[in-house]
Design an enzyme around this catalytic site. Structure first.
Site, PDB file in Angstrom:
ATOM      1  N   THR A  40      37.146  36.057  37.493  1.00 44.57           N
ATOM      2  CA  THR A  40      38.384  36.740  37.890  1.00 44.57           C
ATOM      3  C   THR A  40      39.440  35.731  38.308  1.00 44.57           C
ATOM      4  O   THR A  40      40.625  35.880  37.982  1.00 44.57           O
ATOM      5  CB  THR A  40      38.107  37.718  39.045  1.00 44.57           C
ATOM      6  OG1 THR A  40      37.140  38.676  38.624  1.00 44.57           O
ATOM      7  CG2 THR A  40      39.376  38.436  39.472  1.00 44.57           C
ATOM      8  N   HIS A  43      41.065  34.396  35.304  1.00 47.06           N
ATOM      9  CA  HIS A  43      42.079  35.326  34.776  1.00 47.06           C
ATOM     10  C   HIS A  43      43.389  35.151  35.545  1.00 47.06           C
ATOM     11  O   HIS A  43      44.476  35.125  34.955  1.00 47.06           O
ATOM     12  CB  HIS A  43      41.594  36.768  34.899  1.00 47.06           C
ATOM     13  CG  HIS A  43      40.542  37.149  33.904  1.00 47.06           C
ATOM     14  ND1 HIS A  43      40.820  37.299  32.561  1.00 47.06           N
ATOM     15  CD2 HIS A  43      39.219  37.413  34.057  1.00 47.06           C
ATOM     16  CE1 HIS A  43      39.700  37.645  31.922  1.00 47.06           C
ATOM     17  NE2 HIS A  43      38.719  37.712  32.808  1.00 47.06           N
TER      18      HIS A  43
END
EC number: 1.1.1.103
Length: 341
Positions: A40, A43
């Protein structure tokens, strides 16, 4: 305090001087010792479409950590100064139906540490005491710092009975690899993991996968024959979010098989639903960790001999954070640890 912040709406992350977070009556103030970089976080670093829609800028990010309690809210019970803790990154509301029924991992109002609120890539973090988990003395800081993703692996893997079962895991990221180790530890027969990244497949072999299959070079059905499998996989753990991988899983599941899905597809995903129907497959979505059953199981698994330490491949001081993000972005790493001491 030092912190890593998503300072600008563009690719990158920045080391900044940020104010120490303020705490409330029900909170803990945690001095961070080690953090780990999550997919994450990559990202967010790359500022992809999801991040642009989700992440407020500027904000301190990160949600995988271990630290020490240095201050305690006046309403908090059960914690002491000096306690070593990690914490559940999903902050729940406490008043929706699922929260009130004890199913807090299904809270419809979940707020994510380092996603929707200030995160753990900092010298100090504030979280509700409810979300903190005391780390047993015989579990290292390195392992405690990856309890968040380890919890994803444990929650997914233990969704179904694994004893004597044949398991297919699609996606050899760190969570998929740790899930393979969990499956073997609790008594699965064959644990087959697929990917196209040879570095990560080799890590999976070290962590106990029966076979780590590069699907760009090997046929999964041939591997099943080599293992003496005459029917299909009993349990599937989808960790990749890749449509072709999920379709291969549906093709090779046994009738009555059970699938737990953690991988997030990049968009809508078309499958042949007749295979789900005629095989009588069960598909379960997985989000986060069960609070706090998964956390207790994580500690118990490690204390009973499960070794997930090979998944940690890189260590850096926080001032060298860029090297850590570069290692994660290369695809030639497992978990990357950043030290704040």
């Amino acid at each position: 305090m030092k912190a890593l912040s998503k300072l600008k709406a563009e690719k990158g992350i920045w080391l900044v001087d940020a104010p120490k977070p303020e705490m409330g009556h029900n909170d803990l103030l945690i001095k961070i010792k080690k953090t780990a970089i999550c997919g994450t976080d990559m990202h967010i670093y790359n500022w992809d479409e999801w991040s642009q829609k989700t992440i407020p800028v500027p904000m301190v990010v990160g949600h995988e950590y271990v630290g020490e309690v240095v201050d305690i809210g006046q309403e908090v019970r059960g914690f002491n100064i000096g306690d070593r803790v990690s914490g559940e990154g999903h902050i729940t509301c406490g008043h929706c139906r699922n929260c009130r029924a004890g199913r807090t991992h299904l809270c419809r109002n979940t707020s994510g540490v380092g996603v929707n609120r200030e995160g753990s890539f900092a010298e100090y973090l504030v979280i509700p005491a409810f979300n903190a988990f005391k780390i047993p003395d015989d579990i290292s800081d390195d392992l405690a710092s990856i309890f968040d993703p380890f919890g994803n692996a444990v929650h997914t893997a233990l969704s179904f009975d694994l004893v004597g079962e044949d398991v297919l895991i699609t996606g050899a990221g760190p969570i998929g690899i740790m899930a393979a180790a969990v499956c073997r530890h609790v008594g699965a027969r064959h644990v087959v993991i697929t990917d196209v990244n040879e570095y990560r497949l080799e890590l999976a072999r070290k962590m106990g996968a029966t076979r780590a299959v590069n699907v760009a070079q090997e046929n999964l059905k041939d591997v099943m024959k080599e293992l003496g499998m005459t029917e299909g996989f009993d349990v599937g753990l989808e960790m990749s979010g890749v449509p072709s991988a999920f379709r291969a899983m549906l093709d090779t599941m046994n009738h009555g098989g059970k699938i737990a899905m953690l991988g997030i597809p990049g968009g809508e995903m078309a499958i042949d639903w007749s295979k789900v129907i005629f095989k009588g497959l069960v598909i379960k979505g997985i989000y986060g960790r069960e609070m706090f059953e998964t956390w207790y199981k994580m500690a118990s698994l490690i204390q009973s001999g499960l070794d997930i330490s090979p998944i940690i491949t890189h260590h850096y001081k926080i001032d060298d954070f860029q090297k850590g993000f570069d290692a994660m972005g290369s695809g030639q790493s497992g978990k990357v640890i950043l030290s704040w001491d």
